[in-house]
Enzyme design. Structure first.
Site, PDB file in Angstrom:
ATOM      1  N   SER A   1      12.383   2.554   0.838  1.00  0.00           N
ATOM      2  CA  SER A   1      11.971   3.885   0.366  1.00  0.00           C
ATOM      3  C   SER A   1      12.685   5.024   1.080  1.00  0.00           C
ATOM      4  O   SER A   1      12.971   4.952   2.282  1.00  0.00           O
ATOM      5  CB  SER A   1      10.467   4.028   0.615  1.00  0.00           C
ATOM      6  OG  SER A   1      10.079   5.378   0.498  1.00  0.00           O
TER       7      SER A   1
ATOM      8  N   ASN B   1      -3.008   9.574  -8.253  1.00  0.00           N
ATOM      9  CA  ASN B   1      -3.122  10.364  -7.018  1.00  0.00           C
ATOM     10  C   ASN B   1      -1.772  10.638  -6.354  1.00  0.00           C
ATOM     11  O   ASN B   1      -1.708  11.059  -5.196  1.00  0.00           O
ATOM     12  CB  ASN B   1      -4.120   9.730  -6.031  1.00  0.00           C
ATOM     13  CG  ASN B   1      -3.749   8.315  -5.654  1.00  0.00           C
ATOM     14  OD1 ASN B   1      -2.769   7.769  -6.163  1.00  0.00           O
ATOM     15  ND2 ASN B   1      -4.511   7.716  -4.752  1.00  0.00           N
ATOM     16  N   PHE B   2      -0.662  10.438  -7.086  1.00  0.00           N
ATOM     17  CA  PHE B   2       0.641  10.931  -6.628  1.00  0.00           C
ATOM     18  C   PHE B   2       0.837  12.303  -7.268  1.00  0.00           C
ATOM     19  O   PHE B   2       0.319  12.562  -8.364  1.00  0.00           O
ATOM     20  CB  PHE B   2       1.756   9.961  -7.013  1.00  0.00           C
ATOM     21  CG  PHE B   2       1.630   8.636  -6.308  1.00  0.00           C
ATOM     22  CD1 PHE B   2       2.144   8.467  -5.027  1.00  0.00           C
ATOM     23  CD2 PHE B   2       0.971   7.580  -6.900  1.00  0.00           C
ATOM     24  CE1 PHE B   2       2.003   7.256  -4.352  1.00  0.00           C
ATOM     25  CE2 PHE B   2       0.821   6.361  -6.245  1.00  0.00           C
ATOM     26  CZ  PHE B   2       1.336   6.205  -4.958  1.00  0.00           C
ATOM     27  N   VAL B   3       1.602  13.178  -6.601  1.00  0.00           N
ATOM     28  CA  VAL B   3       1.523  14.589  -6.976  1.00  0.00           C
ATOM     29  C   VAL B   3       1.963  14.862  -8.419  1.00  0.00           C
ATOM     30  O   VAL B   3       1.344  15.672  -9.118  1.00  0.00           O
ATOM     31  CB  VAL B   3       2.280  15.482  -5.963  1.00  0.00           C
ATOM     32  CG1 VAL B   3       3.794  15.435  -6.134  1.00  0.00           C
ATOM     33  CG2 VAL B   3       1.776  16.907  -6.034  1.00  0.00           C
TER      34      VAL B   3
ATOM     35  N   GLU C   1      11.266   7.525   1.985  1.00  0.00           N
ATOM     36  CA  GLU C   1      10.356   8.000   3.036  1.00  0.00           C
ATOM     37  C   GLU C   1      10.862   7.597   4.415  1.00  0.00           C
ATOM     38  O   GLU C   1      10.486   8.197   5.413  1.00  0.00           O
ATOM     39  CB  GLU C   1       8.948   7.423   2.824  1.00  0.00           C
ATOM     40  CG  GLU C   1       8.094   8.187   1.848  1.00  0.00           C
ATOM     41  CD  GLU C   1       7.682   9.564   2.358  1.00  0.00           C
ATOM     42  OE1 GLU C   1       7.957  10.548   1.635  1.00  0.00           O
ATOM     43  OE2 GLU C   1       7.106   9.670   3.456  1.00  0.00           O
TER      44      GLU C   1
ATOM     45  N   TYR D   1       3.080   4.437   6.606  1.00  0.00           N
ATOM     46  CA  TYR D   1       3.758   3.826   5.449  1.00  0.00           C
ATOM     47  C   TYR D   1       5.267   3.759   5.698  1.00  0.00           C
ATOM     48  O   TYR D   1       5.899   2.712   5.503  1.00  0.00           O
ATOM     49  CB  TYR D   1       3.468   4.642   4.183  1.00  0.00           C
ATOM     50  CG  TYR D   1       4.348   4.291   3.009  1.00  0.00           C
ATOM     51  CD1 TYR D   1       4.087   3.173   2.228  1.00  0.00           C
ATOM     52  CD2 TYR D   1       5.464   5.077   2.685  1.00  0.00           C
ATOM     53  CE1 TYR D   1       4.912   2.835   1.149  1.00  0.00           C
ATOM     54  CE2 TYR D   1       6.281   4.751   1.611  1.00  0.00           C
ATOM     55  CZ  TYR D   1       6.004   3.633   0.849  1.00  0.00           C
ATOM     56  OH  TYR D   1       6.828   3.313  -0.212  1.00  0.00           O
TER      57      TYR D   1
ATOM     58  N   ARG E   1       2.647   6.400 -13.624  1.00  0.00           N
ATOM     59  CA  ARG E   1       2.495   6.702 -12.200  1.00  0.00           C
ATOM     60  C   ARG E   1       1.014   6.773 -11.843  1.00  0.00           C
ATOM     61  O   ARG E   1       0.195   7.291 -12.620  1.00  0.00           O
ATOM     62  CB  ARG E   1       3.160   8.058 -11.939  1.00  0.00           C
ATOM     63  CG  ARG E   1       3.189   8.498 -10.497  1.00  0.00           C
ATOM     64  CD  ARG E   1       3.896   7.524  -9.629  1.00  0.00           C
ATOM     65  NE  ARG E   1       4.695   8.178  -8.598  1.00  0.00           N
ATOM     66  CZ  ARG E   1       4.995   7.611  -7.438  1.00  0.00           C
ATOM     67  NH1 ARG E   1       4.579   6.390  -7.141  1.00  0.00           N
ATOM     68  NH2 ARG E   1       5.759   8.246  -6.565  1.00  0.00           N
TER      69      ARG E   1
ATOM     70  N   HIS F   1      10.291   8.083  -7.816  1.00  0.00           N
ATOM     71  CA  HIS F   1      10.478   7.909  -9.262  1.00  0.00           C
ATOM     72  C   HIS F   1       9.115   7.808  -9.920  1.00  0.00           C
ATOM     73  O   HIS F   1       8.190   7.206  -9.399  1.00  0.00           O
ATOM     74  CB  HIS F   1      11.369   6.712  -9.573  1.00  0.00           C
ATOM     75  CG  HIS F   1      11.044   5.493  -8.799  1.00  0.00           C
ATOM     76  ND1 HIS F   1      11.469   5.304  -7.501  1.00  0.00           N
ATOM     77  CD2 HIS F   1      10.315   4.411  -9.118  1.00  0.00           C
ATOM     78  CE1 HIS F   1      11.019   4.151  -7.061  1.00  0.00           C
ATOM     79  NE2 HIS F   1      10.293   3.582  -8.029  1.00  0.00           N
TER      80      HIS F   1
ATOM     81  N   GLN G   1       0.921  -1.138   0.000  1.00  0.00           N
ATOM     82  CA  GLN G   1       0.000   0.000   0.000  1.00  0.00           C
ATOM     83  C   GLN G   1       0.959   1.184   0.000  1.00  0.00           C
ATOM     84  O   GLN G   1       1.536   1.510   1.035  1.00  0.00           O
ATOM     85  CB  GLN G   1      -0.888  -0.028   1.254  1.00  0.00           C
ATOM     86  CG  GLN G   1      -2.057   0.956   1.235  1.00  0.00           C
ATOM     87  CD  GLN G   1      -1.650   2.416   1.057  1.00  0.00           C
ATOM     88  OE1 GLN G   1      -1.621   2.963  -0.071  1.00  0.00           O
ATOM     89  NE2 GLN G   1      -1.312   3.069   2.141  1.00  0.00           N
ATOM     90  N   SER G   2       1.142   1.814  -1.151  1.00  0.00           N
ATOM     91  CA  SER G   2       2.302   2.697  -1.329  1.00  0.00           C
ATOM     92  C   SER G   2       1.980   4.185  -1.210  1.00  0.00           C
ATOM     93  O   SER G   2       2.865   5.008  -1.422  1.00  0.00           O
ATOM     94  CB  SER G   2       2.936   2.419  -2.695  1.00  0.00           C
ATOM     95  OG  SER G   2       2.132   2.970  -3.722  1.00  0.00           O
TER      96      SER G   2
END
Ligand code: NAP
Ligand code: GDD
Length: 340
Positions: free
Chosen positions: A137, A199-201, A139, A161, A196, A191, A95-96
Site C-alpha cells: 500500500s 466508511n472510507f472517505v 500508506e 496498518y 468501496r 482505489h 484489516q484495511s
C-alpha cells in the site's frame, strides 16, 4: 490446456470481487478464502457465484469456489493450499481501515502483517510452487520523503496498518530473495469504486450525496478535508495485479494515476454532480482525525507503464461520477422502500 487456478484472500472485499470477475473472465478456476461471520457478507461476489451456476444448470458451480479459512489461522492456510493447489495466490485479505488500526493495532498486525507471513510459510512448508501477489500500500510512504513516490522511495509508515503493510511487503521480498519464491509487491495507491466500503472517505461522501439528494440525510460529518490522495478505479487496479504475476521475473510496482486531489476537491465534484454546494452540508468532526495523518500521496506509475503496459483507464472525474450515480440509485431505492 488445464485451467489455471487462483486463490484469493479477501475475495469478499472491494478488490477481491473485481479480481475474481477478471480471473473468471480469463477462464481461471477461482478459489476464495472466506471467514465465518454471523451475518452474510458476500454481497460483492454473490453475482459471480450465481453466474457460475447459470453456465450449466445441471452442474454444481465449478468456476468459483469458496473455502473457509482465516489469515490468523496458519493450519487453515496450509490445508487450503494443499487442497486447492493454486497456480497464483493473491493476498488481498487485511484489516484495511487506517483509522480503525489505531483502535485495534495488535489485531491489525496479526491479520495484515503476519497473515502474509503465514501464507508464505505455508507455501514453503508444503513445497507447493506458485506465484504470489502481496497487496502492498501507498500508506507505507506515510510522511513522504519525496514526491511523487516511486518503487525506491523510502517508507515512513504513520499507522499500525501502514507498519503492518511495511512488514508484509518486506517479508514478501525476503521470501523472494531467500527461497526464490515468485512473489510480487503491488504498491497500490488509493482505489475506489461503487463497491468501496462505506466508511472510507470517498464512499462515505458519495453515499451522503445520494442520501442528501433524496432527503434521507441532512449533514455529512468528516475529519481532515485537506488530505490529498492519488485516487484511481479499483477495476483498473486489479488488472495490474494480474499482469504482475504474468511477467518472467517477480518484481514490485507502484500502481497509481499520477494525479493527486484533496478530500475537499472530491467533495466539490461529488456534490457538484447534483448541483449542491458541499459547504452547506459538510461539518468537521474531530473524532474522524487520526493520531498521525498522511497528508499527501502521489504515485509515479512509470515502471508499471513500461514493464506491465498498464495505465489507468478511468479519470478522477469519471470515478466520482460513477460512484455518485451508483449511490443516487441506491438512495432512490432506499427512499422508495421507506415510503413502502
Ligand atoms: P476491503 O474491502 O477492506 O477487503 C478486505 C478483505 O480482507 C475482506 O474480504 C475481508 O473479509 C478480508 N479479511 C479481513 N480479515 C481477514 C482475516 N483475518 N482472514 C481472511 N480474510 C480477512 O479491502 P480492499 O479495499 O478490497 O483492499 C484489498 C487489499 O488491498 C487489502 O489488503 C488492502 O489493505 C490493500 N490495499 C487497498 C487499497 C485501496 O485503496 N483499496 C490500496 C492499497 C492496498 P470480510 O469480508 O470477512 O471482512
Ligand atoms: N475514512 C475517513 N472518514 N477518512 C476521512 C474522513 C472520514 O470521515 N474525513 C477525512 N478523511 C481523510 C482521512 O483522514 C485520510 O486522510 C483520507 O480522508 C482518506 O481516508 P480513507 O478513505 O479512510 O483512506 P486511507 O487513505 O486512509 O486508506 C486507504 O488507502 C490506502 C492506500 O493508500 C485504505 O484503502 C487502505 O487500506 C489503503 O492501503
Amino acid at each position: 490446456m488445464a485451467k489455471k487456478r487462483a486463490l484469493i484472500t479477501g475475495i469478499t472485499g472491494q478488490d477481491g470481487s473485481y479480481l475474481a470477475e477478471l480471473l473468471l473472465a480469463k477462464d481461471y478456476t477461482v478459489y476464495g478464502l472466506i471467514r465465518r461471520s454471523s451475518t452474510f457478507n458476500r454481497a460483492r461476489i454473490e453475482h459471480l457465484y450465481l453466474d457460475s451456476m447459470r453456465k450449466d444448470a445441471h452442474a454444481a458451480p465449478t468456476d468459483i469456489k469458496l473455502v473457509y479459512g482465516d489469515l490468523n489461522d496458519a493450519s487453515s492456510l496450509n490445508h487450503i493450499i494443499q487442497q486447492t493447489k493454486p497456480d497464483e495466490i493473491y493476498n488481498l485479505g487485511a484489516q484495511s481501515h487506517v483509522r480503525i488500526s489505531f483502535d485495534v493495532p495488535e489485531f491489525t498486525c496479526d491479520v495484515t502483517a503476519l497473515g502474509a507471513l503465514r501464507l508464505l510459510e505455508a507455501l514453503r512448508e508444503t513445497g507447493h510452487q506458485c506465484r504470489f501477489y502481496q497487496a502492498s500500500s501507498s500508506e507505507m510512504y506515510g510522511k513522504v520523503v519525496e514526491t511523487p513516490q516511486t518503487e525506491t522511495t523510502p517508507f515512513h509508515p504513520r499507522s499500525p496498518y501502514a507498519c503492518a503493510k511495511v512488514f508484509a511487503h518486506w517479508i514478501t521480498i525476503n521470501y523472494r530473495e531467500s527461497y526464490g519464491q515468485f512473489a510480487c509487491g503491488g504498491i497500490l495507491f488509493n482505489h475506489e469504486s461503487p463497491r468501496r466500503g462505506e466508511n472510507f472517505v470517498t464512499r462515505k461522501i458519495t453515499r451522503a450525496v445520494g442520501r442528501i439528494s433524496h432527503g434521507l440525510q441532512a449533514k455529512l460529518y468528516l475529519g481532515n478535508l485537506d488530505a490529498k490522495r492519488d485516487w484511481g478505479f479499483a477495476g483498473d487496479y486489479v488488472e495490474a495485479m494480474w499482469r504482475m504475476l504474468q511477467q518472467d521475473e517477480p518484481d514490485d510496482y507502484v500502481i497509481a494515476t499520477g494525479e493527486t486531489h484533496s478530500v475537499r476537491e472530491f467533495l466539490e465534484y461529488a456534490f457538484g454532480r447534483v448541483n449542491l454546494d458541499y459547504q452547506q452540508y459538510v461539518e468537521v468532526d474531530p473524532k474522524y482525525y487520526r493520531p498521525a495523518e498522511v497528508d499527501l500521496l502521489l504515485g509515479d506509475p512509470t515502471k508499471a507503464k513500461q514493464k506491465l503496459d498498464w495505465s489507468p483507464q478511468v479519470t478522477f472525474k469519471e470515478l466520482v461520477e460513477m460512484m455518485v450515480d451508483h449511490d443516487l440509485k441506491l438512495a432512490e431505492k432506499e427512499a422508495r422502500d421507506k415510503q413502502g
